[in-house]
Design an enzyme around this catalytic site. Sequence first.
Site, short mmCIF file in Angstrom:
data_model
loop_
_atom_site.label_atom_id
_atom_site.label_comp_id
_atom_site.label_asym_id
_atom_site.label_seq_id
_atom_site.Cartn_x
_atom_site.Cartn_y
_atom_site.Cartn_z
N SER A 163 19.67 5.80 128.15
CA SER A 163 18.26 4.89 128.59
C SER A 163 17.38 5.87 129.38
O SER A 163 16.95 6.86 128.78
CB SER A 163 18.83 3.69 129.14
OG SER A 163 17.54 2.81 129.19
N ASP A 263 17.40 -3.23 119.85
CA ASP A 263 17.03 -2.43 120.90
C ASP A 263 15.34 -2.23 121.04
O ASP A 263 14.92 -1.40 120.00
CB ASP A 263 17.84 -1.39 121.38
CG ASP A 263 17.59 -0.57 122.50
OD1 ASP A 263 16.43 -0.92 123.43
OD2 ASP A 263 18.21 0.43 122.78
N HIS A 293 20.83 -2.99 123.30
CA HIS A 293 20.66 -2.00 124.76
C HIS A 293 21.61 -2.37 125.60
O HIS A 293 21.89 -3.62 126.18
CB HIS A 293 19.32 -2.09 125.36
CG HIS A 293 18.95 -0.83 126.13
ND1 HIS A 293 18.39 0.32 125.65
CD2 HIS A 293 19.24 -0.49 127.35
CE1 HIS A 293 18.49 1.22 126.59
NE2 HIS A 293 18.75 0.66 127.85
#
Length: 322
Positions: A163, A263, A293
Amino acid sequence: MRSPHTFDPELAAALAMMPEVDITDLAAARAAQARQLAAVLPASDTAGVDVGELVAPGPPGAPDVVLRVYRPQRRARGAGPLPVVYGMHGGGFVLGSPDVDHDWNLMLCRELEVLVVSVDYRLAPEHPFPAALEDCYAGLCALADNAGALGIRADRIALWGDSAGAGLAAALTLLCRDRGGPAACFQHLCSPALDDRLETPSARLFTDTPVWNRHNARLSWEAYLGAGVRATDAVPAYAAPARAAAGALAGLPPAYISVMEFDPLRDEGVDYAHALTSASVPTRIRLLPGTFHGAWAVEHAAVIRDATHEAIDVLGTALGRR
């Protein structure tokens, strides 16, 4: 109400047990994460791994950088210098610490017999760009400069991130190339946060997805870049690597990028993979079907087990462990 997204059944069943993430109230989000980690960390399996800390000189005028170090106790592959996985945790630039990836780092250390290092970079908004990136660079330089004393191979350092951490890893490859700093041999980017503009189809579509959504993504970029900077021409590629001009990605290390189907960050990861390929950087892209996610946390799901095995193989091959 039925979700409009067709999640993998095992992941869908786990959603009820996954904490909501909302960084609108950042103090509350940090406190909730701290409670969650405090509840699970004592159960971590540290067998076969020595866990310690290394303090690296910080960027000029900034505090020292603390690195959490995972060293394998047994060396079936011999006693030579160890390859390194240099990891950057996720958290939207505003949450997290090496604790977030503790179990993952333990697993990588055992499975690959490599030194795993997790950098405790400064968080926004208290420390906006470029603080986190400069911390990551300072830590990497300390590893390379002290390779002999640490018993590691400076020519076999793979960058890993999830991320926001993957966005930092991607930016770090640019910074190292342009400054003539340590040359990573590989970049492994999971669900990377790369584009502050949030204009891709997935960024516009996924406003209600679990764990991360457009609202959180916007808040995280605003915290990292400072008020009024996001989506302007003032954002450099070192902050948001998707901003790199055509041809500016040449000479970067080979990449593996994995993205989740549902996501908001999905398409910027796909687009970055295409941009790297166009710049003649060897790149693999993997889309995990039915995922969202943060789905990595659902370790028992078959789609995550398969992705984990592939991630280990990819890193192992890059580091000469396969």
